[in-house]
Design a protein around this motif. Sequence first.
Motif, PDB file in Angstrom:
ATOM      1  N   GLY A 214      -2.630   1.747  -1.077  1.00 34.65           N
ATOM      2  CA  GLY A 214      -1.555   1.155  -1.856  1.00 34.65           C
ATOM      3  C   GLY A 214      -0.231   1.806  -1.525  1.00 34.65           C
ATOM      4  O   GLY A 214       0.792   1.143  -1.350  1.00 34.65           O
ATOM      5  N   GLY A 215      -0.235   3.147  -1.434  1.00 35.20           N
ATOM      6  CA  GLY A 215       0.962   3.888  -1.085  1.00 35.20           C
ATOM      7  C   GLY A 215       0.594   5.278  -0.634  1.00 35.20           C
ATOM      8  O   GLY A 215      -0.508   5.767  -0.878  1.00 35.20           O
TER       9      GLY A 215
ATOM     10  N   ASN B 270       4.413   2.355   1.609  1.00 36.17           N
ATOM     11  CA  ASN B 270       3.665   1.479   0.711  1.00 36.17           C
ATOM     12  C   ASN B 270       3.116   0.272   1.456  1.00 36.17           C
ATOM     13  O   ASN B 270       3.558  -0.054   2.564  1.00 36.17           O
ATOM     14  CB  ASN B 270       4.567   0.989  -0.435  1.00 36.17           C
TER      15      ASN B 270
ATOM     16  N   LEU C  48       5.872  -3.663  -9.298  1.00 37.24           N
ATOM     17  CA  LEU C  48       5.672  -2.499  -8.424  1.00 37.24           C
ATOM     18  C   LEU C  48       6.121  -1.212  -9.092  1.00 37.24           C
ATOM     19  O   LEU C  48       6.136  -0.163  -8.450  1.00 37.24           O
ATOM     20  CB  LEU C  48       6.415  -2.703  -7.100  1.00 37.24           C
TER      21      LEU C  48
ATOM     22  N   LEU D 221       3.224   1.456  -8.950  1.00 34.65           N
ATOM     23  CA  LEU D 221       3.095   2.038  -7.616  1.00 34.65           C
ATOM     24  C   LEU D 221       4.258   2.976  -7.334  1.00 34.65           C
ATOM     25  O   LEU D 221       4.069   4.106  -6.855  1.00 34.65           O
ATOM     26  CB  LEU D 221       3.041   0.931  -6.567  1.00 34.65           C
TER      27      LEU D 221
ATOM     28  N   GLU E 266       3.744   7.094  -6.717  1.00 33.94           N
ATOM     29  CA  GLU E 266       4.102   7.765  -5.469  1.00 33.94           C
ATOM     30  C   GLU E 266       5.293   8.699  -5.659  1.00 33.94           C
ATOM     31  O   GLU E 266       5.365   9.762  -5.028  1.00 33.94           O
ATOM     32  CB  GLU E 266       4.393   6.727  -4.383  1.00 33.94           C
TER      33      GLU E 266
END
Length: 865
Positions: free
Chosen positions: A295-296, A305, A321, A324, A328
């Motif tokens: 995903g990242g 990503n 997003l 995410l 990260e």
Amino acid sequence: MLRRLLPFLVLASVAAAESLHQCEHCAKHLLPPVTQLVPGRKYARDRRVDIQHLSLDVTPDFAARKVTGRMAMDFTPIGLPLEKFELDAVDLRITEVVLEGAELADWQTGVDKLVLQLAKPAAPGTALKVRISWSVAPERGLYFRTPEMGYAPGDTQLWTQGEADLHRFWFPCYDYPNERFSSEVVCEVPGGMEVISNGVLVAKEPAGDRVRWHWRQDKPHVNYLVALAAGYFHKLEDRAGNLPLALFVPPSLKDTAAAAFADTRSILGFYEREIGLPFPWDKYHQVYCLDFLAGGMENTSCTFNAAGMLFDRSSETLRTLHRLDAHETAHQWFGDLVTCRDWSHLWLNEGFASYYTVLYEGEKNGGDAMKFALWREAEAVFRAKDTRPTVWRDYGDPMQQFDTRVYPKGAWILHMLRSQLGAELYRKGILLYLERHRNGIVGTDDLHDALEEVSGLSLDAFFDQWLYHGGWPELDVAYAWDGATKLAKLTVKQTQKVTDQVRLFRLPLPVAFTVKGEAEPRRMTLEVSQAEESFYVALPSQPEFVRVDPDYSLLAQIRFTPPGDQLDRQLEGDVIGRLLAVRALGGKKDAGSVAKLSRRIREDSFYGVRSEAASVLSKIATPEARAALIAGLEGQGDARARQAVVEALAAVPHPDAQAALWKQAQAEKNPEILAAILRSWGTRPGEAEVAKSLDEMFRRPSFGHQLAASVATAWRAQDEVSSVPLLLADLRAQPLAWRTRDHAAALDTLAFLSRKQPNRDEVRAFLIEHLTHPKQELRVAAAKALGTLRDPRALAVLEPMLTGGGSYADPLREAASASVRALQSEEPAPAELKKLWQEVQQLQKKAETLEKQLDDQKKKAAPVK
């Protein structure tokens, strides 16, 4: 009947196996696959040297998908004389090795090492530098995405993915997380391309028709965080105070960029306030990579990503997003500024990133959203049923650590610590942990020590049972009221299976009693430590409401149903209370319970409760529950709740539910919800109206070709052979329209639908073409699909693929091997064929006899008058 039943049994088995495959398939898109399984317990490597600096100078050849490079590394022996120096290197063509500061006697490459033999041992503290030249056409670690590989023209790019230990496949390195060093990356690319790497851009200079980009990371980090991306990108820029921000997406996806960048500045500001430390790096860039392996990935100062997570506005609230982005970004402190010293302590990276994502959810969307995020994390832990410890050394490959024990359970471990210590004391402990170990490596004991130091509490039992042992408490809680003594009795049983890994827990169990006439509930904490024990609480009168773990501070499966009408009161309370009450009502099928759920699905203020009510109603499955679901579909403005109701109706095998979904499909504008309806039509084979609509929807354009992918799924469920020409033509005509994951699934669907056809030549040839496709995932999918096709003539192509192979996992060879086994199992020996034919004849005779007897019975039941 037997002749008709056998094919259905076979199809059911195939469908179940395919469902399992799809789950594995999705998992492989969340994280890089396992590369090598090594038995035995795993411990941190010896650090024979201290590496100060790594320099890479690389030139990619996008057409040939190769890299040539030069590496320089500065290092010194630590405590013992150094006789040889080993670097990780797999399948690299090394052309030159030069050692400065000591005499190099020899160097050689092995399966996964480059070994430098010194002429005489170098003393501790000796300054050494090694220079290495190499080239490679990498299969792992560095990945090209070019038009020749089936990507859109103008989207050419390359990117790296180092975690856990993949950089060894594209440059020689010390590929383990217990060593930190500064780094710099120089990359020469064609003009017009961007290059992104760690740290700050030192120089950008023309070199003929190419450009040399020079990035330098002065602050030390571990090897897997070294990063490089290059290619054509659409770029957005911003600032968070003095911190430069940028986001890069493939040009073909430029319209999605703004939504991907929407929360970054807000996330950074929140984390700086919550953590108490400024962002620790010189810039923060985010790069969206085509067919990324995860995903990242939180590379220092530049997160990479998955471009597959980008979305357009048609998805409404289904896509965001910010989680995410938050996950990260949290890693820039937890995982980058401090890094786990070995993979057994991975939760210090992933648990923190997961929990701070939950905290940002509360900052962005409020307390209900934060608690619902915790609810979903807990549900993931319970579904996995993984009772191994979070700190675990018996993994075969580091990637086996990346699971629910370190992500959602890790988040919950931190939430429990924060709940028990209080938010301010918790923050103080986390700040001490980061400041003490910044730019260093850490283990679980380091966090343990910091929290004990600021609190003065012994956390031995907590860390022992939650980190070094596995599982979680399963609690049965019973309540009784004694009016004579005015005592509330709570009996708590720990029902989890006790093993060497899962022990009885010592835990604080918060409870709250609401007493008539008192403004606030009476709160207290029960100290639970036995398999079964009772607690007595003196109260002035019988409580109107009893709540266990009212603030949702304990990771536990608690079975407690409030007595009498208290469940109705809970339905009007906090979001977790409402979710629990909805679940409790799901155990009943009476009209009153269904009516209460019907009200929740239509009127609850939070989409998560409405979604849970829909799920529960689909399981109740009475006519009243079905009617409640159909009514609940009307007016669901939040796409998340609307999708939940659609999926609930799809699970109800009744004409009324199908009619409601058909009606919704005609009006639905959200392609993801429409796709869910289309997939549900897989249970409706042979219906002309459905078949016509599926054909139309397959041809309708949609973001990421998601409608076509969903129709293909429905066709497979229907075993709709007539769809093969249309699916095959679309895969041939517009392969770029399909996302790689959906393209791979479509290949297997094509094979499945063709498996019974007498002539499978065209499909077999099409799949064989994909065995040499530049995308590895499509090569693997084609190898698997040839097994699904059940055409023995594919063995001539598959069997030669089984030869060779090294010590690392080869997904293509593994898929080919599985298909060969499947095809060979369907080739019975002559004696077996004869026996099988005899059995078929016997079954045929029995079936004819049964049919004759049934016909006689019918005639006797209705004699001629």
